[in-house]
Design a protein around this motif. Structure first.
Motif, PDB file in Angstrom:
ATOM      1  N   UNK A  40       0.853  -1.206   0.000  1.00  0.00           N
ATOM      2  CA  UNK A  40       0.000   0.000   0.000  1.00  0.00           C
ATOM      3  C   UNK A  40       0.885   1.251   0.000  1.00  0.00           C
ATOM      4  N   UNK A  41       1.754   1.367   1.014  1.00  0.00           N
ATOM      5  CA  UNK A  41       2.728   2.457   0.985  1.00  0.00           C
ATOM      6  C   UNK A  41       3.948   2.009   0.185  1.00  0.00           C
ATOM      7  N   UNK A  42       4.778   2.955  -0.178  1.00  0.00           N
ATOM      8  CA  UNK A  42       6.026   2.670  -0.888  1.00  0.00           C
ATOM      9  C   UNK A  42       7.155   2.695   0.136  1.00  0.00           C
ATOM     10  N   UNK A  43       7.681   1.528   0.469  1.00  0.00           N
ATOM     11  CA  UNK A  43       8.676   1.435   1.542  1.00  0.00           C
ATOM     12  C   UNK A  43       9.958   2.189   1.213  1.00  0.00           C
ATOM     13  N   UNK A  44      10.378   2.116  -0.020  1.00  0.00           N
ATOM     14  CA  UNK A  44      11.592   2.824  -0.422  1.00  0.00           C
ATOM     15  C   UNK A  44      11.399   4.334  -0.304  1.00  0.00           C
ATOM     16  N   UNK A  45      10.256   4.791  -0.730  1.00  0.00           N
ATOM     17  CA  UNK A  45       9.946   6.225  -0.648  1.00  0.00           C
ATOM     18  C   UNK A  45       9.883   6.680   0.815  1.00  0.00           C
ATOM     19  N   UNK A  46       9.247   5.882   1.662  1.00  0.00           N
ATOM     20  CA  UNK A  46       9.166   6.219   3.082  1.00  0.00           C
ATOM     21  C   UNK A  46      10.552   6.251   3.719  1.00  0.00           C
ATOM     22  N   UNK A  47      11.383   5.290   3.360  1.00  0.00           N
ATOM     23  CA  UNK A  47      12.747   5.252   3.889  1.00  0.00           C
ATOM     24  C   UNK A  47      13.515   6.517   3.512  1.00  0.00           C
ATOM     25  N   UNK A  48      13.356   6.958   2.274  1.00  0.00           N
ATOM     26  CA  UNK A  48      14.050   8.162   1.809  1.00  0.00           C
ATOM     27  C   UNK A  48      13.510   9.411   2.518  1.00  0.00           C
ATOM     28  N   UNK A  49      12.202   9.467   2.708  1.00  0.00           N
ATOM     29  CA  UNK A  49      11.628  10.610   3.414  1.00  0.00           C
ATOM     30  C   UNK A  49      12.150  10.688   4.839  1.00  0.00           C
ATOM     31  N   UNK A  50      12.187   9.570   5.527  1.00  0.00           N
ATOM     32  CA  UNK A  50      12.678   9.547   6.905  1.00  0.00           C
ATOM     33  C   UNK A  50      14.144   9.956   6.970  1.00  0.00           C
ATOM     34  N   UNK A  51      14.924   9.527   5.987  1.00  0.00           N
ATOM     35  CA  UNK A  51      16.361   9.827   5.972  1.00  0.00           C
ATOM     36  C   UNK A  51      16.620  11.332   5.882  1.00  0.00           C
TER      37      UNK A  51
END
Length: 235
Positions: free
Chosen positions: A1-12
């Motif tokens: 549902x969410x994009x894990x790679x995108x979320x990881x980059x946002x958090x970084x």
């Protein structure tokens, strides 16, 4: 549902590192949230980037703070923000999810089971009533998001915090204005304002964490009943 790679980059971008296991749990959490939301009203935000930004990044900014440790209570936690995300980010947290609505407590129990989270307590309680029971001054940290304006929120949360612990309110653009109105309440309740930490979510929304330290015991006069807190915030 969410994009894990995108979320990881946002958090970084905020200096927050997420492991593969944490990203998997957050992705599972998002699926559970959206599916359960079809039968119980938990959130108006169900699109992938909305969940990533306004639920997960918002909660991770809270979870990354150094005061987030030990025994934590998330007051009026609704669908589990920020508490469940904080538990995923910091598994050693001893977390109490405090929520007065039974259907939401049922969701919280279910989703924590789905995610395999241990060390989580569920309290179907209003904060002002919980503070007159075994939870009074029992926590190292109290948090709340979108529950009430800061003067009232302080009376809900500070009586739950032990002396030396912290209360962190998650606020938006109105944080400075709310803080000025809440200063007398914070002092009367045994708290001391420490800092406001300001952020912008990926979409540009303003977020502030208002950090208060508990420096003395809360008078047994407080908290008052919920009606009085809402109608006549401490001044």
């Amino acid at each position: 549902m969410i994009n894990k790679s995108r979320l990881e980059q946002k958090a970084a971008v905020y200096g927050i590192a997420l492991t593969g296991g944490q990203l998997d749990l957050l992705a599972r959490y998002a699926v559970c949230l959206v599916e359960y939301n079809q039968k119980v009203n938990l959130t108006a935000i169900t699109d992938p980037e909305g969940v990533e930004d306004k639920h997960f990044i918002d909660s991770l900014l809270f979870a990354a703070q150094p005061e987030v440790a030990g025994r934590m209570v998330d007051v009026g936690c609704g669908a589990g923000f920020p508490g469940v995300v904080a538990k995923i980010h910091k598994p050693d947290l001893a977390l109490t999810l405090m929520e007065p609505t039974g259907k939401r407590v049922e969701f919280l129990r279910w989703v924590c089971g789905q995610l395999g989270l241990s060390g989580v307590e569920f309290a179907k309680e209003r904060a002002e009533e919980a503070a007159r029971k075994q939870w009074r001054e029992a926590f190292d940290l109290a948090s709340a998001r979108a529950v009430a304006a800061l003067p009232a929120l302080s009376e809900y949360c500070l009586p739950l915090v032990r002396v030396g612990g912290f209360f962190i309110a998650m606020k938006g653009a109105s944080a400075a204005e709310e803080l000025e109105a809440a200063r007398p309440a914070i002092q009367k309740l045994g708290g001391e304002y420490q800092a406001t930490r300001a952020f912008q979510l990926p979409g540009g929304d303003a977020r502030s964490l208002v950090v208060c330290k508990k420096i003395s015991q809360t008078s047994t006069v407080y908290p008052r009943n919920g009606g009085k807190i809402a109608k006549s915030p401490l001044k």
